[in-house]
Motif scaffolding. Structure first.
Motif, PDB file in Angstrom:
ATOM      1  N   ASP A 166      36.270  41.656  31.466  1.00  0.00           N
ATOM      2  CA  ASP A 166      36.945  40.442  31.940  1.00  0.00           C
ATOM      3  C   ASP A 166      36.025  39.637  32.855  1.00  0.00           C
ATOM      4  N   VAL A 167      36.217  38.330  32.846  1.00  0.00           N
ATOM      5  CA  VAL A 167      35.454  37.432  33.717  1.00  0.00           C
ATOM      6  C   VAL A 167      36.387  36.876  34.784  1.00  0.00           C
ATOM      7  N   VAL A 168      35.993  37.017  36.040  1.00  0.00           N
ATOM      8  CA  VAL A 168      36.763  36.502  37.170  1.00  0.00           C
ATOM      9  C   VAL A 168      35.871  35.575  37.982  1.00  0.00           C
ATOM     10  N   VAL A 169      36.372  34.393  38.283  1.00  0.00           N
ATOM     11  CA  VAL A 169      35.609  33.434  39.086  1.00  0.00           C
ATOM     12  C   VAL A 169      36.031  33.567  40.548  1.00  0.00           C
ATOM     13  N   CYS A 170      35.053  33.787  41.419  1.00  0.00           N
ATOM     14  CA  CYS A 170      35.297  33.908  42.855  1.00  0.00           C
ATOM     15  C   CYS A 170      34.767  32.653  43.548  1.00  0.00           C
ATOM     16  N   VAL A 171      35.654  31.901  44.147  1.00  0.00           N
ATOM     17  CA  VAL A 171      35.278  30.644  44.805  1.00  0.00           C
ATOM     18  C   VAL A 171      35.079  30.917  46.294  1.00  0.00           C
ATOM     19  N   CYS A 172      33.846  30.725  46.765  1.00  0.00           N
ATOM     20  CA  CYS A 172      33.481  31.051  48.146  1.00  0.00           C
ATOM     21  C   CYS A 172      32.914  29.816  48.845  1.00  0.00           C
ATOM     22  N   PRO A 173      33.720  29.110  49.607  1.00  0.00           N
ATOM     23  CA  PRO A 173      33.222  27.926  50.318  1.00  0.00           C
ATOM     24  C   PRO A 173      32.145  28.290  51.334  1.00  0.00           C
ATOM     25  N   ILE A 174      31.182  27.435  51.485  1.00  0.00           N
ATOM     26  CA  ILE A 174      30.138  27.603  52.496  1.00  0.00           C
ATOM     27  C   ILE A 174      30.256  26.421  53.450  1.00  0.00           C
ATOM     28  N   LEU A 183      28.152  36.577  52.513  1.00  0.00           N
ATOM     29  CA  LEU A 183      29.562  36.304  52.248  1.00  0.00           C
ATOM     30  C   LEU A 183      30.406  37.044  53.278  1.00  0.00           C
ATOM     31  N   ILE A 184      31.626  36.578  53.501  1.00  0.00           N
ATOM     32  CA  ILE A 184      32.507  37.281  54.420  1.00  0.00           C
ATOM     33  C   ILE A 184      33.018  38.553  53.739  1.00  0.00           C
ATOM     34  N   LEU A 185      33.508  39.505  54.533  1.00  0.00           N
ATOM     35  CA  LEU A 185      33.866  40.823  54.022  1.00  0.00           C
ATOM     36  C   LEU A 185      34.878  40.792  52.863  1.00  0.00           C
ATOM     37  N   PRO A 186      35.974  40.004  52.933  1.00  0.00           N
ATOM     38  CA  PRO A 186      36.909  40.000  51.798  1.00  0.00           C
ATOM     39  C   PRO A 186      36.240  39.591  50.487  1.00  0.00           C
ATOM     40  N   GLN A 187      35.342  38.616  50.545  1.00  0.00           N
ATOM     41  CA  GLN A 187      34.637  38.167  49.340  1.00  0.00           C
ATOM     42  C   GLN A 187      33.727  39.280  48.822  1.00  0.00           C
TER      43      GLN A 187
END
Length: 379
Positions: A166-174, A183-187
């Protein structure tokens, strides 16, 4: 299983040592760790504050050992505060080791302290082990190591939501509040769990999301930082499920149903109401901080009033009296043990104070409803 250095504090098995003053708690902690972690002295009351040390006890895994002050401290107000801090450690403990000397067993005061302690452990569902001064330290270590099935293990964040491939997109604002160079710990934890599950994690900022999605043949779901919900929800097509890092943490460490039911309380807030915003970590506040700047603004807009009174706690601090508050907004709890988050939820429920998680609250403020059944949001 993650190694000692890679395991976040909140995901370690917490083992705390309790007993009367001078029972030998600090000596035992030093013996278990093989280091001089706690100060040892014949004078009663040497330990005044909880002292913790990370170690690994196989096959149980990464642990956090905490030495505490004696529960029989009777030195006035200072002694009361020491006992209060010691009992506060129970909120995070998976295992409580009651350390006792021969003199403690013979004293009425010692027996009464133990009785009250056991009642508190039972209320909090903490596993209790007894250790008598002079017993085998190696035997205690073996008893702790065998407790795997009796200890509440970390619940999955996203691994149970995906299949291999499966492909999951993780959106991580900077933004200005993002830590430099990482990255922050949850990410980090979500990305790692996806990789461990054999899924593919595609990471991008919200500013590149619109051009990233068309490049992917299929997307299982998108997980975003909650503060970007407003932008991301407009970019992600309705047919692609959407959630946030904070919401998956709410499911894993808290009670998503309770959090979702608390949303209506935010909409009903009125001028003068006090709202507690509680974070599990401590960090230097910056311009645009989500807990002290963005959340108060969004909640005030959602409630359509600008006279709300916001208060904050961080780290291990959490008020014992919640009656002054109209609502509690809690972070995802990535730095807290699941037991701590569960305990805080129980406190709020018992006090009749609605509690909402960051991700659930931010979604609601942007017109997005979190679903406790699917862990995704409805737009």
């Amino acid at each position: 299983m993650a190694g000692l250095n890679e395991t976040p504090k909140g995901d370690r098995t917490h083992i705390a040592f309790f007993g009367l003053r001078n029972a030998g708690k600090s000596t035992l902690v030093n013996a278990l760790t093989g280091q001089s972690i706690a100060i040892v002295n014949e004078r009663p009351g040497t330990t005044t504050d909880p002292v913790s040390k990370a170690m690994e006890i196989l096959p149980l895994g990464p642990c956090l050992l905490t030495d505490t002050a004696g529960l029989d401290d009777d030195e006035g107000e200072l002694g009361r505060q020491r006992v209060e801090k010691t009992l506060g450690v129970l909120a995070t403990a998976d295992v409580a080791v009651w350390v006792v000397s021969g003199a403690d067993e013979a004293s009425e005061r010692g027996r009464e302290c133990r009785r009250k302690f056991l009642e508190e452990c039972k209320r909090r569902n903490v596993v209790v082990l007894d250790f008598k001064r002079g017993d085998s330290v190696e035997d205690l270590k073996s008893r702790i190591a065998s407790l795997g099935s009796e200890i509440d293990k970390p619940h999955p964040l996203v691994s149970d939501l995906v299949e291999k491939g499966d492909v999951v997109v993780c959106v991580c604002p900077i933004d200005s509040a993002a830590p430099k160079g990482r990255l922050i710990l949850p990410q980090q934890q979500v990305v790692r769990e996806l990789l461990d599950a054999g899924a593919t994690a595609v990471v991008c900022r919200e500013t590149e999301l619109a051009e990233t999605l068309p490049k992917l043949k299929s997307v299982k779901f998108v997980v975003t930082d909650s503060q970007a919900f407003g932008v991301v929800s407009k970019v992600v097509p309705p047919e692609i499920p959407l959630t946030s890092f904070s919401i998956v943490f709410a499911r894993a460490k808290g009670d998503l149903r309770v959090f979702c039911s608390g949303v209506s309380a935010l909409a009903s807030l009125k001028d003068g109401d006090r709202v507690l915003i509680s974070e599990g970590c401590t960090h230097r506040r910056q311009c645009g901080d989500i807990g002290t700047v963005k959340l108060p603004r969004w909640i005030s807009q959602f409630a359509k009033c600008d006279g709300l009174v916001f208060e904050w706690t961080s780290g291990g601090a959490f008020p014992s009296d919640l009656s002054p508050y109209a609502a509690v907004v809690h972070c995802g709890g990535c730095m807290l043990a699941r037991r701590v988050v569960q305990d805080r939820i129980a406190q709020c429920v018992a006090a009749g104070v609605p509690i909402v998680n960051y991700g659930v609250a931010i979604a609601a403020c942007h017109g997005i409803v979190a679903s406790p059944e699917t862990c995704m949001v409805r737009r």
